[in-house]
Scaffold this motif. Structure first.
Motif, PDB file in Angstrom:
ATOM      1  N   THR A  85      -3.707  80.370 -39.891  1.00  0.00           N
ATOM      2  CA  THR A  85      -3.132  79.073 -39.092  1.00  0.00           C
ATOM      3  C   THR A  85      -3.170  79.216 -37.752  1.00  0.00           C
ATOM      4  O   THR A  85      -3.630  79.920 -37.660  1.00  0.00           O
ATOM      5  N   LEU A  86      -4.089  77.894 -37.912  1.00  0.00           N
ATOM      6  CA  LEU A  86      -4.844  78.223 -36.681  1.00  0.00           C
ATOM      7  C   LEU A  86      -3.629  76.597 -35.877  1.00  0.00           C
ATOM      8  O   LEU A  86      -3.730  75.373 -36.123  1.00  0.00           O
ATOM      9  N   GLU A  87      -2.873  76.237 -34.718  1.00  0.00           N
ATOM     10  CA  GLU A  87      -2.612  75.313 -34.378  1.00  0.00           C
ATOM     11  C   GLU A  87      -2.981  74.783 -33.624  1.00  0.00           C
ATOM     12  O   GLU A  87      -4.076  75.486 -32.155  1.00  0.00           O
ATOM     13  N   LEU A  88      -3.898  73.386 -33.621  1.00  0.00           N
ATOM     14  CA  LEU A  88      -4.433  72.964 -32.289  1.00  0.00           C
ATOM     15  C   LEU A  88      -4.319  71.646 -31.271  1.00  0.00           C
ATOM     16  O   LEU A  88      -3.068  70.498 -31.434  1.00  0.00           O
ATOM     17  N   PRO A  89      -3.011  72.218 -30.684  1.00  0.00           N
ATOM     18  CA  PRO A  89      -1.947  71.545 -29.646  1.00  0.00           C
ATOM     19  C   PRO A  89      -2.485  70.307 -28.814  1.00  0.00           C
ATOM     20  O   PRO A  89      -3.962  70.379 -28.638  1.00  0.00           O
ATOM     21  N   PRO A  90      -1.706  69.155 -28.505  1.00  0.00           N
ATOM     22  CA  PRO A  90      -2.576  68.076 -27.951  1.00  0.00           C
ATOM     23  C   PRO A  90      -3.280  68.454 -26.342  1.00  0.00           C
ATOM     24  O   PRO A  90      -2.911  69.938 -26.037  1.00  0.00           O
ATOM     25  N   TYR A  91      -4.059  67.994 -25.786  1.00  0.00           N
ATOM     26  CA  TYR A  91      -4.885  68.336 -24.552  1.00  0.00           C
ATOM     27  C   TYR A  91      -4.235  68.482 -23.797  1.00  0.00           C
ATOM     28  O   TYR A  91      -3.331  67.698 -23.616  1.00  0.00           O
ATOM     29  N   ARG A  92      -4.343  68.985 -22.142  1.00  0.00           N
ATOM     30  CA  ARG A  92      -2.899  68.739 -21.465  1.00  0.00           C
ATOM     31  C   ARG A  92      -3.719  68.680 -19.553  1.00  0.00           C
ATOM     32  O   ARG A  92      -4.734  69.050 -20.326  1.00  0.00           O
ATOM     33  N   ARG A  93      -2.907  67.991 -19.229  1.00  0.00           N
ATOM     34  CA  ARG A  93      -3.680  68.418 -17.371  1.00  0.00           C
ATOM     35  C   ARG A  93      -3.318  69.902 -16.993  1.00  0.00           C
ATOM     36  O   ARG A  93      -1.970  69.734 -16.770  1.00  0.00           O
ATOM     37  N   PRO A  94      -3.879  70.256 -16.554  1.00  0.00           N
ATOM     38  CA  PRO A  94      -3.735  72.083 -16.544  1.00  0.00           C
ATOM     39  C   PRO A  94      -3.100  71.285 -15.436  1.00  0.00           C
ATOM     40  O   PRO A  94      -3.199  70.721 -14.208  1.00  0.00           O
TER      41      PRO A  94
ATOM     42  N   PHE B  11     -13.448  84.938 -12.381  1.00  0.00           N
ATOM     43  CA  PHE B  11     -13.557  85.054 -13.834  1.00  0.00           C
ATOM     44  C   PHE B  11     -11.238  83.933 -14.505  1.00  0.00           C
ATOM     45  O   PHE B  11     -12.026  83.054 -15.205  1.00  0.00           O
ATOM     46  N   PHE B  12     -11.198  85.111 -13.921  1.00  0.00           N
ATOM     47  CA  PHE B  12      -9.920  85.016 -14.909  1.00  0.00           C
ATOM     48  C   PHE B  12      -9.398  83.408 -14.435  1.00  0.00           C
ATOM     49  O   PHE B  12      -8.296  82.300 -15.146  1.00  0.00           O
ATOM     50  N   PRO B  13      -9.312  82.385 -12.721  1.00  0.00           N
ATOM     51  CA  PRO B  13      -8.763  81.127 -13.161  1.00  0.00           C
ATOM     52  C   PRO B  13      -9.515  80.393 -14.214  1.00  0.00           C
ATOM     53  O   PRO B  13      -8.656  79.432 -14.560  1.00  0.00           O
ATOM     54  N   LEU B  14     -11.058  80.701 -13.860  1.00  0.00           N
ATOM     55  CA  LEU B  14     -11.610  79.813 -14.976  1.00  0.00           C
ATOM     56  C   LEU B  14     -11.137  79.760 -16.746  1.00  0.00           C
ATOM     57  O   LEU B  14     -11.110  78.956 -16.910  1.00  0.00           O
ATOM     58  N   PHE B  15     -11.320  80.705 -16.570  1.00  0.00           N
ATOM     59  CA  PHE B  15     -10.954  81.012 -18.030  1.00  0.00           C
ATOM     60  C   PHE B  15      -9.231  80.681 -18.459  1.00  0.00           C
ATOM     61  O   PHE B  15      -8.925  79.500 -19.072  1.00  0.00           O
ATOM     62  N   THR B  16      -8.751  80.940 -17.322  1.00  0.00           N
ATOM     63  CA  THR B  16      -7.719  79.921 -17.534  1.00  0.00           C
ATOM     64  C   THR B  16      -7.074  79.128 -17.052  1.00  0.00           C
ATOM     65  O   THR B  16      -6.300  78.370 -17.936  1.00  0.00           O
ATOM     66  N   PHE B  17      -8.028  77.927 -16.657  1.00  0.00           N
ATOM     67  CA  PHE B  17      -8.487  76.349 -16.688  1.00  0.00           C
ATOM     68  C   PHE B  17      -8.493  76.109 -18.138  1.00  0.00           C
ATOM     69  O   PHE B  17      -8.074  74.825 -18.499  1.00  0.00           O
ATOM     70  N   PHE B  18      -9.527  77.020 -18.797  1.00  0.00           N
ATOM     71  CA  PHE B  18      -9.735  76.223 -19.915  1.00  0.00           C
ATOM     72  C   PHE B  18      -8.691  76.654 -21.069  1.00  0.00           C
ATOM     73  O   PHE B  18      -8.207  75.763 -22.438  1.00  0.00           O
ATOM     74  N   GLU B  19      -8.060  77.394 -20.717  1.00  0.00           N
ATOM     75  CA  GLU B  19      -6.788  77.534 -21.583  1.00  0.00           C
ATOM     76  C   GLU B  19      -5.816  77.319 -21.734  1.00  0.00           C
ATOM     77  O   GLU B  19      -4.580  76.166 -22.708  1.00  0.00           O
ATOM     78  N   ASP B  20      -5.304  76.388 -20.348  1.00  0.00           N
ATOM     79  CA  ASP B  20      -4.767  75.668 -19.964  1.00  0.00           C
ATOM     80  C   ASP B  20      -4.687  74.372 -20.479  1.00  0.00           C
ATOM     81  O   ASP B  20      -4.045  73.336 -21.185  1.00  0.00           O
TER      82      ASP B  20
END
Lengths: 338, 465
Positions: free
Chosen positions: B280-289, B145-154
């Motif tokens: 306030t919520l920042e929407l950062p650009p997408y990054r390559r995980p 679960f945690f790697p999957l979650f971190t993937f979406f986070e990254d």
């Protein structure tokens, strides 16, 4: 096993009792607690505050007026006053009780604590305007002078409380209150609201409900003995004279901070752009700091970039980053009219 | 020693000067910083048109669109769950087999060298068994679960979830970012409580901490899945069994989310009314995980961190379970005596005394609820290893007379009851307040009791049993 109906009934009764006991503000428990808080010190300080008010209004306090304000009988007020005299806070003159200099500085300390606490609640929390006064009434008796000084420093030495009363300094100096009550302000002359009196509480609530706030510019159209008609940038108002007496106006400075017509960021359409003119004065504390830090400063270009599936929040592109704001926050950002 | 005096002078001088400045000091300060930065920017920075930014934009238009926004999100969540649950099964049973084998070997070794039975029992069948069970149940799902979650986070997807969901949270007086700490809570509530640090507004953060418990964590999912399989899965045709069970678990999760919103709304309108709040919520650009970073963050910072705490908590719990069943007063073990005393309380909320006892023992780690229940029922002196669901069904439905009501109440109780001690400890560390820690622990417990009580008694009233 008890039968389910009985259990349910018992549980409902218990739930109802708990509800009546702990219901916010009017529950038995809270009332009992509130009753306990009124100590000798609170009465003493309330009486001194009242005498200071009277001094300001140019008339001494009487036993009856003290009893009325503190909420005790005249007999109890007599005891209270003799205690104050013993401490050297007040003395009897021919027309009533007046403050001694030590009584005055004590009273100012309490008032300072009250107004600082109001400033703090208005800037740093989301307590609504009506509630602010009620809470400050309690906090004024709890804050020590040292704590008041610390709070003062933390707030950046504010000069006025949220409805425009001057905050006494730690040396007991109070700025003169300037301005004219709306009931005596000349017709057709632009005036700026510098003070909204918060006593009596009912009238203050009415002012807030009308949506009036400090710093608003008004122009009086018509005045009769029981009613005043005036308009602000936003709309026209008609208020009773007793209410208007609690609004103080002063002349508008030559050059205002935010001038001229403006649009709100929240009014932009999808993909529309605008230039920030400033932040609304009503936006204070945490939200103001946050908006400033994110770059919503005068001159910044803003574009509406994304809208969430439910229409709110929206993401704005400002200074190369994308920031999502809810409608209320976006409504605090004023844009120049193109 | 002129320095302290000098700095004191400077400070008091600054204080004095600040008094003379207006209230808009900060405005002017920030404005001038941005003006200077703007000048530097114009002079030294040239901007090349970036094609990635257009791609980001196009992607975001889809991800936050009215039509695709929410379905994409739920699809993603469902996929993560499915991968976690199915992927964890095999390694879980392998780890269990291995660790329990070690237990048998260790106990046998102790016996062969003549160590008294109660030392062997306490160490191997109590303390060690508790740790082994928690590791077997928790490690594989967390490691997935945690790697999957971190993937979406990254990737940068999570702020978009907050952006999409914020409308609901706004209604509840909470922050959209709470959607993130809640998702994290599916892995572990303690980690979810830590994750609330991303919420910068004090009131909303407190709400997110106090309600994180209402999303079931990895330690509670096995209980929910087991109950759903035994009681709902067997009620429909075998072909539909797994879907019915999965549907039930999803429903429990939805009840949890609805509870979160309701409790958040309640808190923000009562006790937390007036706490400072901003959005306030920042929407950062997408990054390559970055795979390396994902693995490091999720395995070291999250999985092992949580597992370590869980093991610390589970070891004494395992020891306690063993002690309770090993110590006899008269001819009854402590387990029997205590669970008999708790029977009326359990009964009132549709459960029984043994389940309540199991929950008390399982305060340190929710994973051991089921083994503790089984141990108490079987009267064995240690936690039993159950090999199949059929066997489990035999014990619960056949011997102990569990009904659908028991299962429903147990699922609700498992969803709503107090957080585990790790989460309570984390809440205390994060809020630094005993009061909020107490609220965070006791409020869910009270809600669990009230909800289960109402469900059980209304059910009995309507069903006439």
């Amino acid at each position: 096993m008890p039968d389910p109906l009985t259990s349910l009934i018992i549980a409902c009764v218990a739930g109802f009792l708990l509800y009546t006991a702990f219901r916010p503000q009017v529950g038995w428990f809270w009332r009992w607690q509130a009753g306990r808080v009124v100590t000798a010190r609170v009465r003493r300080e309330d009486a001194l505050k009242h005498l200071h008010h009277q001094e300001y209004a140019g008339q001494p306090g009487t036993l009856e007026s003290i009893a009325g304000v503190v909420g005790i009988s005249t007999g109890e007020a007599a005891e209270l006053v003799s205690e104050l005299i013993q401490h050297g806070y007040t003395q009897l003159e021919d027309r009533g009780y007046v403050l001694t200099s030590s009584g005055r500085s004590y009273a100012l300390q309490v008032i300072r604590a009250h107004r600082l606490w109001e400033r703090y609640l208005a800037d740093e929390t989301d307590v609504d305007d009506v509630e602010i006064h009620i809470r400050a009434e309690k906090a004024e008796h709890l804050l020590t002078p040292t704590e008041a000084d610390e709070l003062d420093a933390r707030l950046g030495y504010p000069r006025y409380d949220p409805h425009g009363d001057p905050i006494p300094t730690s040396d007991g100096e109070v700025e003169e209150e300037t301005g004219t009550p709306m009931t005596r302000w000349p017709l057709d002359l632009e005036g700026r609201i510098v003070h909204l009196e918060d006593e009596p509480h009912e009238v203050y609530k009415q002012l807030l409900a009308e949506g009036l706030h400090l710093g608003e510019d008004v122009r009086i159209l018509e005045r009769s003995s029981n009613e005043i008609r005036f308009f602000t940038e936003e709309r026209e108002f008609v208020v009773a004279a007793v209410v208007a007496a609690n609004i103080t106006l002063a002349s508008v400075p030559e050059k205002g901070v935010v001038e001229g017509p403006f649009r709100l960021l929240s009014d932009l359409e999808q993909d529309e752009a605008g230039v920030v003119m400033g932040l609304d004065d009503a936006c204070r504390g945490l939200t103001r700091r946050r908006l400033l830090d994110l770059g919503f400063t005068p001159g910044a270009e803003v574009v509406v970039d994304l809208t969430s599936p439910f229409g709110e929040p929206r993401a704005y592109r400002v200074r190369g980053t994308r920031i999502a704001l809810r409608r209320e926050q976006a409504g605090m950002v004023l844009l120049e009219c193109v | 020693m002129a320095a302290p005096n000098a700095s004191h002078d400077v400070l008091s001088q600054a204080d004095l000067l600040q008094r003379r400045l207006g209230a808009d000091l900060r405005d002017r300060l920030v404005d001038s910083i941005y003006t200077d930065a703007g000048i530097l920017n114009r002079r030294y920075v040239t901007v090349r048109l970036d094609r990635r930014r257009d791609l980001d934009r196009a992607l975001d238009r889809v991800i936050t669109s009215r039509i695709f926004g929410l379905p994409l999100m739920f699809l993603g969540l469902a996929a993560v769950f499915w991968v976690t649950v199915t992927g964890a099964n095999v390694p879980s049973s392998m780890i269990a087999t291995a660790l329990f084998w070690v237990e048998e070997q260790g106990a046998a070794l102790f016996n062969s060298i003549g160590i008294p039975w109660w030392i062997t029992g306490f160490i191997w069948h109590g303390t060690y068994k508790g740790m082994a069970w928690v590791t077997a149940v928790m490690l594989p799902p967390m490691a997935i679960f945690f790697p999957l979650f971190t993937f979406f986070e990254d990737l940068g997807y999570l702020p978009r979830v907050a952006f999409n969901m914020d409308r609901f949270f706004k209604w509840a007086g909470a922050h959209g970012k709470q959607a993130l700490s809640m998702s994290m809570g599916f892995g572990c509530n303690a980690a979810g409580v830590i994750a609330t640090r991303i919420i910068d507004s004090p009131r909303e953060r407190l709400i997110a901490i106090l309600t994180n418990n209402f999303v079931p964590c990895n330690g509670r999912f096995p209980t929910l899945i087991m109950l759903a399989t035994i009681f709902v899965g067997t009620a429909v045709s075998p072909a539909m069994a797994s879907f019915a069970a999965a549907g039930t678990v999803v429903m429990v999760v939805i009840i949890g989310i609805v509870t979160t919103l309701l409790v958040s709304a309640f808190l923000s309108r009562t006790v937390l009314k007036g706490e400072a709040s901003s959005f306030t919520l920042e929407l950062p650009p997408y990054r390559r995980p970055n795979i390396g970073r994902i693995l490091y963050t999720s395995i070291i910072d999250r999985t092992l961190f949580v597992l370590k705490r869980a093991i610390y908590m589970a070891a004494p719990a395992g020891a306690l379970i063993w002690l309770l069943s090993a110590i006899h007063v008269g001819d009854q073990s402590l387990t029997v005596i205590i669970s008999t005393a708790l029977e009326p309380l359990g009964n009132a909320i549709g459960l029984d005394g043994v389940i309540i006892l199991a929950y008390i023992i399982a305060i340190p780690a929710n994973e051991i609820v089921v083994p503790a229940i089984l141990m108490a029922y079987s009267g064995a002196t240690r936690m039993v290893d159950i090999t199949g669901l059929a066997e489990l069904q035999g014990i619960l439905v056949g011997d102990q007379g569990w009904t659908l009501l028991t299962a429903v109440c147990l699922m609700l109780f498992s969803l709503l009851h107090n957080p585990c001690s790790t989460t309570i400890l984390t809440t205390w560390k994060e809020t630094g307040s005993r009061k909020w820690t107490a609220v965070g622990a006791l409020m869910p417990l009270a809600i669990a009791f009230v909800v289960c009580f109402l469900v059980a008694n209304l059910w009995r009233l309507i069903a006439g049993v």
